[in-house]
Structures are given as C-alpha cells and as structure tokens.
Motif scaffolding. Structure first.
Motif: not given
Length: 269
Positions: A43-45, A241-246
């Motif tokens: 879901d994050n991506y 979600m923060g890791s996804t943006i990372g």
C-alpha cells in the motif's frame, strides 16, 4: 601473510559498510513494505504513486535540488578557476572550506538573524529608506541559503580538477595561436568536467533530501520529500511511508550518480 595483512586492513572498512551503509538501506527497504500496524503490504508504494501530493513533493525536491545545483555551479566554477590561478590558492581555498566546519544548525540560525524582520538586512534597508521586506520564509530565501551552504562542496572538486590540468597543455594551446577563451572552452573546461560531475553529485544528492533548511528558512512553505520523511517518522509515526519515500530518494540519488558517471567517462575520453 600478505593476504592476512590485507584482510586486517580491509575488515574494519567492510564492517563499517555493512553496519552503517548496507544494514540501514536493507532496513529502510524492508520497512517500506510495512503499514502503520507493522503488517506487510504494497500500500505504501501504491499510495505514493497515486498521490498527487507525493508526486508534487517529488517534483519540488528535484526542481529545488536542480536550481540549487545550477546556482552553485554558476558561482563555483569562476571562483574555483580564479583561485586556481592565484599564488596563495591554498589560503583562499581554506576560506571557502572554513564555513563547512561550522554546524549546519548554527549557520541556519545565523541566516534567520540576517533575514528576519529585525535582522541585519532589513535594518539596513530601513536605514536607506527602502523599508523592511519579508525575506524569511520565502522560496528565494530557502534557495539562497541552501546554495550558500552547498557552495564549498561544488568549489572543491572543480578546483582539484582545474589544478590537475598540466600547465604544458594550456601553454601549448596558447603557443599554437588559440585565444584565452578558446583555450578555456577547448582545453580547460573539457578536462575539468570530472570535477563538475563530482560537484553535481556532492550538491544535487544532499539537496534532494533537505528538511532542516526548509523548516527554518522556508517556514514550511517549501515542501519536499525530506520534510515528508521527517513528518512521517517524527509526527505521524508512519515509518513505513517514511521509508518508502526514503527508498524513492535513494533510487533518485543512484540515477544521478549513474548519469554523472557517464559524463565522467565522456570527459575522460
């Protein structure tokens, strides 16, 4: 015996890479597949790709990083070229590098004092009768401060590339009838492209993930992926979600490195 000595010297380096480079990257990648409840998910991506807000943040991050890189390059190349011609080049280079020894937070607060309503710049503007202006918490202030902070990292590799050019090549160009401008465009600049590429990497990549300057100088009016990561990790606690943006930022940085490495090869050829 020689192989054992090599292992002794390389082992600390391997451990450093494993603990402080590889492990954090693996952890961020794994965390990007977890939702806020700690369950595995895509879901994050999916949310990132389908969210106009995140896409706008991505565009802002790339755009501001590009503007900061162009500004520093335009300023840094002439500065590096002039310093390379001076006899006391080491002294002037040290003056440019000196600000990097100061903590980033201290430099940022110093600019708050300069750009604020009661700062030095507005005091001077009132003194000459122009009146005070809103300098802080603007896009221009953010770009200006970021470019100033990143400037030494563009100057240094370009300076090293220019000083590495053999003087005999420059003299040969001039002796064969080339003008100063032709010598610069046909000899000096092509041979210094490796320094330009290294400077672009050193400036563009950190500029993609700026968040402290956006908070303190931009006043949250400048929203980038760096500020989004800070928000997810420290406020919403949505580490996935923060890791996804990372992960997206890491991929963007790898793309920049690949592109500049290609330029390096062409410049070397």
């Amino acid at each position: 015996m020689i192989k054992n000595k090599h292992l002794v010297f390389t082992l600390p380096y391997i451990l450093w890479l494993a603990l402080f480079v590889t492990a954090p990257l693996v952890l961020i990648f794994y965390q990007s597949f977890l939702n806020i409840n700690g369950h595995l998910t895509w879901d994050n991506y999916r949310d990132y790709i389908h969210s106009a807000t995140y896409l706008q943040m991505t565009f802002n991050s790339v755009w501001y990083a590009l503007v900061i890189t162009v500004i520093t390059l335009v300023v840094a190349y002439p500065v590096a070229y002039v310093i390379a011609q001076l006899r006391s080049k080491d002294f002037w280079l040290a003056l440019i590098i000196l600000p990097t020894w100061i903590n980033l937070l201290l430099k940022t607060y110093a600019f708050i004092g300069l750009l604020g309503q009661h700062g030095s710049i507005n005091n001077f503007l009132r003194f000459i009768g122009v009146g005070s202006h809103q300098l802080l918490f603007t896009n221009a202030a953010f770009v200006w401060v970021a470019a100033y902070i990143e400037l030494p990292f563009m100057v240094l590799p370009i300076f090293n590339a220019i000083t590495a050019i053999p003087t005999s090549l420059i003299n040969a160009s001039l002796d064969l009838g080339a003008s100063r401008w032709q010598t610069f465009t046909k000899v000096i600049f092509p041979l210094s492209k490796s320094g330009v590429a290294a400077g672009i990497q050193a400036v563009f990549i950190p500029s993609l993930s700026l968040f402290m300057i956006t908070r303190l100088i931009g006043g949250n009016r400048v929203i980038t992926l760096g500020t989004a990561i800070e928000e997810h990790f420290l406020t919403t606690q949505n580490w996935g979600m923060g890791s996804t943006i990372g992960v997206v930022l890491v991929l963007a940085m790898l793309i920049v490195m690949v592109l500049t490495d290609d330029n390096n090869k062409k410049g070397g050829a």
